[in-house]
Motif scaffolding. Structure first.
Motif, PDB file in Angstrom:
ATOM      1  N   PHE A  53     -55.928 -32.678 -62.126  1.00  0.00           N
ATOM      2  CA  PHE A  53     -54.640 -33.237 -61.744  1.00  0.00           C
ATOM      3  C   PHE A  53     -54.156 -32.577 -60.448  1.00  0.00           C
ATOM      4  O   PHE A  53     -54.285 -31.380 -60.271  1.00  0.00           O
ATOM      5  N   VAL A  55     -50.756 -33.009 -57.413  1.00  0.00           N
ATOM      6  CA  VAL A  55     -49.514 -33.703 -57.071  1.00  0.00           C
ATOM      7  C   VAL A  55     -48.973 -33.172 -55.750  1.00  0.00           C
ATOM      8  O   VAL A  55     -49.117 -32.000 -55.432  1.00  0.00           O
ATOM      9  N   LEU A  67     -43.259 -38.801 -55.320  1.00  0.00           N
ATOM     10  CA  LEU A  67     -44.442 -37.983 -55.543  1.00  0.00           C
ATOM     11  C   LEU A  67     -45.693 -38.837 -55.388  1.00  0.00           C
ATOM     12  O   LEU A  67     -45.696 -40.020 -55.713  1.00  0.00           O
ATOM     13  N   VAL A  69     -49.433 -38.669 -56.922  1.00  0.00           N
ATOM     14  CA  VAL A  69     -50.173 -37.987 -57.988  1.00  0.00           C
ATOM     15  C   VAL A  69     -51.576 -38.554 -58.056  1.00  0.00           C
ATOM     16  O   VAL A  69     -51.779 -39.761 -57.928  1.00  0.00           O
ATOM     17  N   ARG A  71     -55.114 -38.236 -60.474  1.00  0.00           N
ATOM     18  CA  ARG A  71     -55.853 -37.734 -61.638  1.00  0.00           C
ATOM     19  C   ARG A  71     -57.324 -38.053 -61.434  1.00  0.00           C
ATOM     20  O   ARG A  71     -57.684 -39.194 -61.169  1.00  0.00           O
ATOM     21  N   GLU A  78     -48.234 -36.443 -69.763  1.00  0.00           N
ATOM     22  CA  GLU A  78     -47.005 -35.906 -69.193  1.00  0.00           C
ATOM     23  C   GLU A  78     -45.844 -36.138 -70.147  1.00  0.00           C
ATOM     24  O   GLU A  78     -45.822 -37.123 -70.877  1.00  0.00           O
TER      25      GLU A  78
END
Length: 82
Positions: A53, A55, A67, A69, A71, A78
């Motif tokens: 992960f 961010v 943001l 993000v 993955r 989350e």
């Protein structure tokens, strides 16, 4: 008629010139290229992270956060309490 034709030829370049006005305060613009570059950076970070992960906070406003993000694999879910 010739004057109108000449005037239009002179005026057309001024219509396609970009505005040099500054960006309004509180306005953000992210291009596809800039987000793509950030995604590559986050991709590399996510590969080394134990939770797969990464961010990056793009911007923060009084009532909003933006943001990006990434993955790389399945990970822990989350939880947002507020």
């Amino acid at each position: 008629m010739k004057r109108l034709w000449l005037l239009s030829l002179i005026a057309i370049p001024f219509l396609v010139v970009r505005s040099e006005e500054p960006v309004p305060q509180g306005f953000e613009h992210w291009t596809t290229a800039s987000l793509s570059h950030l995604n590559e950076t986050l991709n590399a970070e996510a590969k080394t992270d134990p939770h797969h992960f990464a961010v990056k906070q793009l911007s923060e406003f009084p009532n909003e956060n933006f943001l990006l993000v990434h993955r790389e694999a399945d990970g822990q879910p989350e939880l947002h309490e507020t």
